[in-house]
Design a protein around this motif. Structure first.
Motif, PDB file in Angstrom:
ATOM      1  N   VAL A  66       0.839  -1.211   0.000  1.00 61.47           N
ATOM      2  CA  VAL A  66       0.000   0.000   0.000  1.00 61.47           C
ATOM      3  C   VAL A  66       0.867   1.252   0.000  1.00 61.47           C
ATOM      4  N   ILE A  99       1.018   4.461  -2.638  1.00 66.23           N
ATOM      5  CA  ILE A  99       0.615   5.824  -2.276  1.00 66.23           C
ATOM      6  C   ILE A  99       1.729   6.839  -2.535  1.00 66.23           C
ATOM      7  N   THR A 106      -4.492  12.898   3.057  1.00 66.12           N
ATOM      8  CA  THR A 106      -4.539  11.975   4.193  1.00 66.12           C
ATOM      9  C   THR A 106      -3.784  10.675   3.932  1.00 66.12           C
ATOM     10  N   PRO A 107      -3.987  10.014   2.767  1.00 66.56           N
ATOM     11  CA  PRO A 107      -3.192   8.802   2.519  1.00 66.56           C
ATOM     12  C   PRO A 107      -1.695   9.058   2.580  1.00 66.56           C
ATOM     13  N   TYR A 116      -0.560   9.282   6.197  1.00 65.07           N
ATOM     14  CA  TYR A 116      -0.456   7.947   6.789  1.00 65.07           C
ATOM     15  C   TYR A 116       0.777   7.219   6.268  1.00 65.07           C
ATOM     16  N   ALA A 155      -4.617   3.732   5.731  1.00 61.56           N
ATOM     17  CA  ALA A 155      -4.134   4.513   4.592  1.00 61.56           C
ATOM     18  C   ALA A 155      -4.810   4.049   3.314  1.00 61.56           C
ATOM     19  N   ALA A 156      -4.864   2.715   3.139  1.00 58.92           N
ATOM     20  CA  ALA A 156      -5.457   2.158   1.924  1.00 58.92           C
ATOM     21  C   ALA A 156      -6.943   2.494   1.841  1.00 58.92           C
ATOM     22  N   HIS A 164      -8.427   5.068   2.965  1.00 56.41           N
ATOM     23  CA  HIS A 164      -8.562   6.459   2.554  1.00 56.41           C
ATOM     24  C   HIS A 164      -8.199   6.650   1.086  1.00 56.41           C
ATOM     25  N   TYR A 165      -7.090   6.040   0.640  1.00 60.24           N
ATOM     26  CA  TYR A 165      -6.632   6.251  -0.727  1.00 60.24           C
ATOM     27  C   TYR A 165      -7.638   5.729  -1.750  1.00 60.24           C
ATOM     28  N   TRP A 166      -8.132   4.498  -1.536  1.00 64.44           N
ATOM     29  CA  TRP A 166      -9.025   3.921  -2.525  1.00 64.44           C
ATOM     30  C   TRP A 166     -10.502   4.170  -2.222  1.00 64.44           C
TER      31      TRP A 166
END
Lengths: 548, 437, 218
Positions: free
Chosen positions: A277, A281, A359-360, A363, A414-415, A417-419
């Motif tokens: 992840v 990112i 945010t990602p 993290y 993190a993941a 939020h990212y996806w």
């Protein structure tokens, strides 16, 4: 599930709304929907395990009994730490990223329509649910202390084979859960081998796929070993088999070897996907290719391989021979090198980049810091003389929380939020998510740095009570734990509320990522891609190529 | 150097601490360097004005990869060596080490010296002499950890493991159990007392307690053993505790768990002491595994004495003070007519309170400290402070037993008396305790 | 789950099934890879017990020799022959399927399943003999105390193996015999037959290791 009706325009239909009703979700073999089934369930167990931890930390906040109306005896405390370990490891972090993001992303990232065995995928989920229910059953009535298991998640014999609680039931639950993990791993391996889109060669796969692949190999190979060991514990308890119980001629250290043969690789199941992840990112939010792609790929495979031959570093003082201890110590150091290589490559990716502090990305950067602490404190434990001192103290507890929570759990958040835009088709509020991030980060460090200090002072783990000189660090740690819990709750509730009630629609590719999953709609249609994609570029072709 | 691990008590502790210090320095430097670089890049390359600036498509650098693979590998090999160096000393016992046998059981440490002397909860050794601990467990896994000596080793049932150290200073140090072993794992502590050589020799030779036992008649000797080892779980008045009562036990017949019958003759009693799980009395299934075997701890002579004592627990004889026989709960009228000390005595002996199961009144050590001479006694607590057993201390110890635990005793007293014993009850008990001189 | 009409699932006998996200060649490759991976996990499962056996034997060599001689060598050898033969007929079933000879599949898998039954009967006989002498869980006769270590692991290994024999028989029936009775298989599609036979070969292979280890080496 979503409120808008299916419209006549096909482009409005996506995997979330093309079929509605709870049964369409519970019986879906769509990898994207299965991701949500898992996500919903593992987060429930995350909170249950978290509450157990907060109760433990409340009890530990002062010396002597602190909350005797709840933790009525040392036995209840022991039940709590067993529950915390079993739920967090088997029901939350091990399924963790693979069962959720892995399920969602693997077919999308390789250009496929689904995983190789979609029905097996759904079966894996229900095996997980059954295992979880059996595990919960073995905790029935924990506060009367009658049957709840208090062996710790490590189930060491002969305590686990002779104590009068529902060990057999809980251990059988872990066996069923292991089976779920094996089938998921098997599914992912076959998917990655067989279903890559045209042009998607092995060396064009995103590092998340390589990480998932390495993880799946570990899941498939290591889990059967612990599964059988757990069955042997049941055989020992029910039939008196005599394999681990010394009064029957058995060997308790054999159980430790068999247990750790899986339980060391399991930490790589937990953390490798998180490494993947972070590797996805950082390039996006630096607008740079992942530095040293080949080395990052190689390091994932190396960690998986070497991770199988270091297990006895959990047993340096268990009565193994000095020669074994020396061997395992040396090989354990070697497994640290590939991880260091990853960290160097991540940071180098940011060099001359164009950095966005989404945010990602926050993290991901926090991950680097937290994993540096995790990795370097691991060095102390790999060293023989020092591990003799630190084994079974709070130093170990802090180390593994940095790797598992600071590593795997931060990676999961993190993941998510990212996806999130890809999975839900909506955008969350960045200000709220950043506040949650701050709470999580500060709370986490406040919880566990005092625990390193406790370990340095020799405070043992799994202790209900302790001598008064350790109290100050314990009190600090408890405050941090509550902050940490509030942070996670805030972060996840923010995402949940946005998913259910959010109004800001996500564009197809809000971060301008070159990943294949971002080239299709957000959220994707049921078949993922309108037409099978053809791949002709490297996975992280950000930036301006150098002129020859 | 950095002193992060506290006091150094053994001659190899400095090697462990040195290795620890080196890794600390390396870790701090690396973490600061890497995280610092990351933050530096994050700041100077940050996106400005909400627009991405041009970035070069740098894919990697082979030279860097080689450097940052080879260099850390060399560093970790050196660090591995440092760990090995301190470990080798810990595993090589010098010749002439004094051997002490350590037996771990749920939840206490028993020690036996070469001359036969035995202690529980307290390991006494001379300074400047290597001592080798030869350890085994009676039941489940335990682990013997002495932080100040930097040594630790698991203690395994059915096997012997060893650890050794050479103390470099005198003092009183903490010992922990560091392998989870059940309910009172956190109470399975011990003290390591390092004495100057001459004082240690005197202590070792002091067998006054053993001599006293040897000169008694068998049933009295049996009662002494009962008071130390058996009283917590076996009553003498018929009331069931963790295990069956010894009232009229000799010759008793009854059912066993799983069918079958028993007759408590000499052989059955001996078997139950050495192989407690072999035949469990019906009704005691839940406690089946609670009794650890006394093999190696009680000799055949000890068993004979115990059996002799059991024969005297026939309900007719009055058993001499250490264990009051069949204490009765007094009724209200009787209570009102008593003096405070008499009321306190009734409370102390009340089976609902069970004070006498863990606290003797004749000076002998049971689970908890003896109440003989307790009034205004000076004691050392587990955290090193000294207290005087005055009224406020005694009250606190009854209502909040874990607040101050006497050194060398497990924190095993249940916190069930606050709310159960009133202020008046407590002051009556204190009046009674004052009479125990 | 899928909204395709039922008709879309009806496939002509001998044709591979319609899978919405893979062509049949990829599906075949995926199925084979999946089955081989699964067999690897089964081997690892049994490896734990082989390992434990080796260690227990190292600690209790004499007791193991004695207990091993107590096993019925003839029953073990007979069972070995039965399983070997059933593996042969399973392999023949695959060849038959490849040729579209569905009757051949039914007959050969049928023989394999029958052999499985015979194996289980013989095993049951061995176990009941042991129980009769008090060498079985729940009816242990204490005079056989030193056989317990060997027998403990013997029952675990042969018990788990017997469970796999049952699973193999069920698999051969559901994925071999029943579809073949409806003429399902042909040269274009015989994947379930091949995978069932692979599983059965593993069950046989595990016994090939168990028999010498438990009955001969002891």
């Amino acid at each position: 599930m979503s409120a808008h009706a299916t419209t006549a325009h096909n482009e409005e239909l996506n995997y979330l709304n093309w079929k509605t009703g709870i049964w369409s979700w519970l019986s879906s073999t769509d990898h994207k929907r299965i991701c949500f089934l898992y996500l919903f369930t593992i987060l429930i167990f995350f909170f249950v395990g978290g509450i157990a931890a907060l109760l433990m930390r409340l009890e530990l906040a002062t010396t002597g009994p602190t909350i005797p109306s709840v933790v009525t005896s040392p036995h209840i405390y022991n039940v709590l730490f067993t529950l915390h370990g079993v739920f967090m490891i088997f029901l939350f972090v091990v399924p963790g990223i693979p069962a959720t993001l892995g399920n969602f992303l693997i077919p999308l990232m390789i250009g496929a329509k689904d995983v190789a065995f979609p029905r097996l995928n759904l079966f894996s989920y229900y095996l997980y649910v059954i295992g979880a229910l059996i595990g919960a059953l073995s905790l029935w009535n924990p506060f009367s202390g009658l049957t709840a298991v208090d062996t710790g998640w490590t189930f060491y014999a002969p305590y686990s084979t002779t104590t009068g609680s529902s060990v057999s039931l809980m251990v059988f639950a872990a066996f069923v859960l292991g089976f779920s993990s094996i089938l998921t791993g098997l599914n992912f391996i076959v998917t990655i081998h067989q279903l890559r889109a045209p042009g998607m060669t092995w060396m064009r796969l995103p590092v998340f796929i390589w990480a998932s692949y390495a993880t799946a190999i570990i899941q498939t190979v290591a889990t059967p070993v612990v599964g059988m060991t757990l069955l042997l514990i049941i055989a020992e308890r029910v039939f008196g088999a005599g394999i681990f119980d010394p009064t029957k001629g058995g060997d308790p250290v054999l159980m430790e070897h068999l247990f750790w043969f899986y339980s060391h690789p399991v930490v790589y199941i937990m953390v490798l996907p998180a490494f993947g992840v972070v590797g996805e990112i950082i390039p996006v939010f630096s607008r740079k290719p992942l530095f040293g792609y080949k080395m990052v790929v190689l390091s994932s495979m190396a960690i998986a391989a070497v991770g199988f031959v270091v297990w006895a570093h959990h047993m340096f003082v268990s009565g193994i021979s000095d020669f074994s201890a020396i061997f395992f110590s040396l090989v354990t150091f070697l497994v640290a090198i590939p991880t260091a290589i990853k960290v160097f490559n991540w940071v180098s990716t940011m060099y001359k980049g164009s950095i966005s502090f989404t945010t990602p990305m926050l993290y991901a950067m926090a991950f680097v810091f937290l994993f540096m602490i995790a990795g370097t404190t691991g060095i102390y434990l790999a060293m023989l003389g020092v591990d003799v001192y630190y084994h079974d103290t709070y130093f170990v507890v802090a180390h593994f929380h940095y790797t598992i929570q600071g590593g795997a759990v931060i990676g999961l958040i993190a993941a998510l939020h990212y996806w999130f835009p890809k999975m839900s088709g909506k955008m969350y509020n960045e200000t709220l998510s950043k506040i949650a991030f701050a709470l999580v980060f500060i709370g986490f460090n406040l919880t566990f740095i005092p625990q390193f200090i406790l370990g340095m002072d020799g405070m043992p783990r799994r202790y209900y009570n302790y001598p008064p000189e350790y109290q100050n660090m314990h009190t600090l740690s408890t405050i941090g734990a509550f902050m940490n819990g509030v942070g996670y709750t805030f972060a996840l509730v923010n995402l949940l509320m946005t998913a259910l009630f959010g109004k800001v629609k996500a564009p197809r590719n809000p971060y301008n990522s070159v990943g294949l999953e971002w080239q299709t709609a957000s959220p994707p249609i049921h078949e993922n891609f309108p037409e099978t994609p053809v791949v002709d570029k490297d996975p992280y072709h950000y930036g301006t190529p150098a002129h020859v | 150097m950095l002193g992060l691990l506290g006091e150094q008590g053994s001659d190899f502790a400095h090697k462990v601490d040195y290795a620890h210090d080196i890794v600390t320095i390396i870790s701090v430097v690396c973490t600061v360097a890497i995280v610092g670089t990351m933050l530096y890049f994050a700041v100077i390359y940050r996106k400005r004005d909400g627009v991405d600036h041009e970035t070069p498509m740098i894919e990697g650098n082979s030279l860097l990869e080689v450097i940052w693979t080879v260099f850390p590998t060399l560093v970790v090999i050196w660090v591995a060596y440092l760990g090995y160096d301190s470990f080798v000393d810990m595993r090589t016992v010098p010749p002439g080490a004094m051997e002490v046998n350590v037996t771990a059981k749920k939840w206490a440490w028993d020690f036996q010296y070469a001359n036969g002397k035995r202690t529980t909860g307290e390991l006494v050794v001379p300074v400047d002499q290597p001592v080798k601990l030869i350890m085994t467990s009676k039941d489940v896994l335990h682990s013997f950890f002495v932080p100040v000596m930097r040594t630790k080793m698991d203690v395994i049932p059915g096997r012997y493991t060893y650890e050794w150290f050479r103390p470099i200073k005198t003092g009183d140090f903490q010992v922990f159990c560091t392998e989870y072993c059940g309910d009172l794992h956190s109470g399975m502590l011990a003290r390591l007392k390092v004495l100057p050589k001459a004082e240690f020799e005197r202590w070792l030779a002091d067998d006054s307690e053993e001599l006293k036992l040897a000169s008694m008649k068998p049933s009295d000797r049996g009662q002494e053993i009962y008071n130390k080892q058996c009283v917590a779980c076996h009553s003498l008045d018929g009331s069931p505790r963790v295990g069956p009562s010894w009232l009229k036990i000799y010759g008793k017949e009854g059912q066993l768990v799983g069918g079958g019958t028993y007759k408590a003759d000499e052989n059955y009693i001996r078997e139950s002491i050495y192989y407690p799980q072999a035949k469990t009395v019906a009704g005691y299934e839940a406690a089946k595994n609670a009794m650890a075997s006394y093999q190696g701890q009680l000799s055949e002579d000890d068993i004979t004495s115990l059996i002799a004592f059991m024969k005297t627990v026939d309900g007719t004889q009055k058993i001499v003070p250490a264990q009051p026989a069949a204490p009765k709960a007094a009724d209200a009228a009787q209570l009102a007519a008593m003096s405070p000390a008499e009321r306190g005595k009734a409370l102390f002996n009340d089976p609902g309170n069970m004070c006498y199961t863990c606290h003797s009144i004749d000076g002998s050590r049971l689970v908890g400290p003896s109440m003989k001479g307790i009034w205004e006694r000076k004691s050392k607590m587990s955290d090193g402070t000294e207290i005087v057993s005055d009224a406020s201390y005694i009250k606190e110890s009854i209502w909040k037993p874990q607040a101050k635990v006497v050194e060398g005793y497990p924190p095993a007293m249940p916190a069930i008396y606050e709310g159960k014993l009133t202020e008046e009850n407590v002051s009556d008990i204190i009046e009674y305790l004052k009479t125990l001189k | 789950m899928s909204s395709h009409a039922a008709a879309a699932h009806e496939v002509a006998p001998g044709d591979p099934p319609h899978i919405h996200h893979m062509d049949s060649a990829t599906a075949y490759g995926a199925a084979k890879l999946g089955m081989w991976l699964f067999l690897a996990t089964e081997i690892l499962l049994f490896a734990v017990m082989f390992c434990s056996f080796a260690i227990m034997r190292y600690y209790h060599l004499d007791a193991f020799h004695k207990a091993s001689h107590n096993l019925n060598l003839y029953a073990g050898a007979f069972n070995t022959a039965v399983l070997l033969f059933s593996s042969y007929t399973a392999a023949v079933a695959v060849t038959k399927a490849q040729r579209g000879d569905n009757r051949g599949v039914v007959v050969n898998f049928g023989i394999s399943i029958l052999c499985g039954f015979i194996f289980l009967l013989v095993k049951g006989y061995e176990y009941s003999e042991k129980a009769h002498h008090g060498m079985f869980p729940f009816v242990w006769n204490e005079s056989f105390g030193d056989y317990k270590n060997f027998l403990g692991i013997y029952y675990c290994m042969t018990g788990l193996h017997a469970l796999h024999v049952i699973i193999g028989m069920v698999v051969m029936y559901i994925y071999g015999v029943r579809p073949a009775l409806k003429n399902r298989y042909s040269g274009r599609y015989y994947t379930p037959v091949e995978l069932s036979a692979l599983y059965w070969h593993l069950v046989d292979l595990i016994w090939i290791y168990l028999f010498p280890l438990l009955y001969l080496v002891g």
